[in-house]
Design a protein around this motif. Sequence first.
Motif, PDB file in Angstrom:
ATOM      1  N   ASP A 211       6.296 -23.619  13.167  1.00 56.03           N
ATOM      2  CA  ASP A 211       5.981 -22.213  12.915  1.00 56.03           C
ATOM      3  C   ASP A 211       7.195 -21.302  13.139  1.00 56.03           C
ATOM      4  O   ASP A 211       7.043 -20.122  13.433  1.00 56.03           O
ATOM      5  CB  ASP A 211       4.796 -21.775  13.807  1.00 56.03           C
ATOM      6  CG  ASP A 211       4.071 -20.543  13.263  1.00 56.03           C
ATOM      7  OD1 ASP A 211       4.052 -20.364  12.029  1.00 56.03           O
ATOM      8  OD2 ASP A 211       3.536 -19.762  14.071  1.00 56.03           O
TER       9      ASP A 211
ATOM     10  N   HIS B 148       5.384 -22.783   7.635  1.00 51.82           N
ATOM     11  CA  HIS B 148       4.795 -22.244   6.399  1.00 51.82           C
ATOM     12  C   HIS B 148       5.364 -20.875   6.029  1.00 51.82           C
ATOM     13  O   HIS B 148       4.735 -20.146   5.260  1.00 51.82           O
ATOM     14  CB  HIS B 148       3.270 -22.187   6.543  1.00 51.82           C
ATOM     15  CG  HIS B 148       2.789 -21.214   7.559  1.00 51.82           C
ATOM     16  ND1 HIS B 148       1.715 -20.380   7.338  1.00 51.82           N
ATOM     17  CD2 HIS B 148       3.230 -20.919   8.801  1.00 51.82           C
ATOM     18  CE1 HIS B 148       1.518 -19.638   8.403  1.00 51.82           C
ATOM     19  NE2 HIS B 148       2.418 -19.941   9.302  1.00 51.82           N
ATOM     20  N   HIS B 149       6.530 -20.517   6.583  1.00 51.99           N
ATOM     21  CA  HIS B 149       7.105 -19.204   6.259  1.00 51.99           C
ATOM     22  C   HIS B 149       7.971 -19.277   5.004  1.00 51.99           C
ATOM     23  O   HIS B 149       8.883 -20.096   4.922  1.00 51.99           O
ATOM     24  CB  HIS B 149       7.916 -18.661   7.438  1.00 51.99           C
ATOM     25  CG  HIS B 149       7.047 -18.284   8.594  1.00 51.99           C
ATOM     26  ND1 HIS B 149       6.716 -19.175   9.582  1.00 51.99           N
ATOM     27  CD2 HIS B 149       6.388 -17.131   8.867  1.00 51.99           C
ATOM     28  CE1 HIS B 149       5.910 -18.573  10.443  1.00 51.99           C
ATOM     29  NE2 HIS B 149       5.681 -17.342  10.027  1.00 51.99           N
TER      30      HIS B 149
ATOM     31  N   ASP C 184       3.137 -17.343  19.127  1.00 52.39           N
ATOM     32  CA  ASP C 184       1.915 -16.663  18.683  1.00 52.39           C
ATOM     33  C   ASP C 184       0.782 -17.687  18.653  1.00 52.39           C
ATOM     34  O   ASP C 184       0.962 -18.842  19.030  1.00 52.39           O
ATOM     35  CB  ASP C 184       2.114 -15.955  17.333  1.00 52.39           C
ATOM     36  CG  ASP C 184       2.227 -16.919  16.177  1.00 52.39           C
ATOM     37  OD1 ASP C 184       2.268 -18.149  16.410  1.00 52.39           O
ATOM     38  OD2 ASP C 184       2.264 -16.447  15.026  1.00 52.39           O
TER      39      ASP C 184
ATOM     40  N   ASP D 282      -4.118 -17.262  12.047  1.00 48.36           N
ATOM     41  CA  ASP D 282      -2.954 -16.897  11.244  1.00 48.36           C
ATOM     42  C   ASP D 282      -3.323 -16.207   9.948  1.00 48.36           C
ATOM     43  O   ASP D 282      -2.509 -15.480   9.386  1.00 48.36           O
ATOM     44  CB  ASP D 282      -2.082 -18.126  10.972  1.00 48.36           C
ATOM     45  CG  ASP D 282      -0.633 -17.823  11.315  1.00 48.36           C
ATOM     46  OD1 ASP D 282      -0.417 -17.186  12.361  1.00 48.36           O
ATOM     47  OD2 ASP D 282       0.257 -18.210  10.548  1.00 48.36           O
TER      48      ASP D 282
ATOM     49  N   ASP E 203      -0.748 -19.232  16.272  1.00 48.51           N
ATOM     50  CA  ASP E 203      -0.499 -20.403  15.434  1.00 48.51           C
ATOM     51  C   ASP E 203       0.430 -21.379  16.168  1.00 48.51           C
ATOM     52  O   ASP E 203       0.159 -22.590  16.230  1.00 48.51           O
ATOM     53  CB  ASP E 203       0.122 -19.918  14.112  1.00 48.51           C
ATOM     54  CG  ASP E 203       0.192 -20.989  13.044  1.00 48.51           C
ATOM     55  OD1 ASP E 203      -0.476 -22.029  13.196  1.00 48.51           O
ATOM     56  OD2 ASP E 203       0.918 -20.772  12.049  1.00 48.51           O
TER      57      ASP E 203
ATOM     58  N   ALA F 228       0.773 -23.004  10.303  1.00 47.64           N
ATOM     59  CA  ALA F 228       1.561 -24.169  10.702  1.00 47.64           C
ATOM     60  C   ALA F 228       0.658 -25.208  11.363  1.00 47.64           C
ATOM     61  O   ALA F 228       0.890 -26.409  11.255  1.00 47.64           O
ATOM     62  CB  ALA F 228       2.685 -23.744  11.642  1.00 47.64           C
TER      63      ALA F 228
HETATM   64 MN   LIG Z   1       2.144 -19.167  11.509  1.00 46.23          MN
END
Ligand SMILES: [Mn+2]
Length: 302
Positions: A51, A63-64, A8, A117, A10, A90
């Motif tokens: 990511d 960052h999830h 994606d 994001d 990010d 990320a």
């Molecule tokens: Mn992301």
Amino acid sequence: MKLITHIDFDGICCAALFIRKFGSSVDITYATVQEAKQLSKDNFQVDYTCDLPKVSQSVNIDHHKTNYEDLYNSNRITNKDLVVPNAPSATDLVYDYFAYPNDPIAEEIKELGHLADIALLPAEYKPLDIVLNMNVEDLSFLRDISELLAKKGRMILETQWLKDHHSKVVAAYHKTHQVIKSFLDTHSLIPRVVIIDSRNIIPGKLAKEVFKPLFDRGTVIIALIYKKSNNEPTRVSFRVTKTEQEKYDVSAVAKHFGGGGHRMAAACTPNLSDIPDEIINQLKTIMKTTDTVEFFSLGTNM
Ligand SMILES: [Mn+2]
């Protein structure tokens, strides 16, 4: 240097920052969350995972929230990892991890990943966003866009490359917005929580275009049903409107169906038999008592 990153915006900005730092010899694998999990099971060897959930023993920059919890619970987090669940992107974390002093292009890439994001991409980036969404399965395209971003930063918007790609996809984009508009025109009452099936009605790659118009009509949670392409499974993407982000956690719903993500943006691949009833039941567990919920197909009138 081997990197695996998310397919994606990010993830691509992370890739661009890697190229900026280590040059074009960086070996980049672009993957979905599911693919990353499978590659990790297969013990695929990479130096960095960005990511995405950590692949094998790589350094994880992510960052999830669900990834953080899984890493923590399985004791796979190390002091080399930078996994910060409340970081906006990320890309922000990659920027901090490697540091880019006096590099205005790296700063522009960071800004772009960050805005994309948190779903605040300025209008001038829209052509880039559309072109990316429409070509996301083309891995050489993802590499091209990463290289171009690394070289040009925000000036990628002025390139003939982008203009050529954009003119190819812009008709499908406008048609999608017409379908969304006619849906909204025929539904005067839109509930607070909407489950909407876009399959066979708009191209899966453009399905996420429904989010903003629905939020603009006062919806607070959307469960979007779509298929990226014909041979892909049916996915559900959950979003919470920006102004009510503190009040709902859709990652809990996605997790119930084997998926995950963030509080305000999460996704899963449920069994087809769970659509829509079980999705509705699970959404009810996070809804307020006064919230209304309804299931729609994007293509049906009234
Ligand atoms: Mn992301």
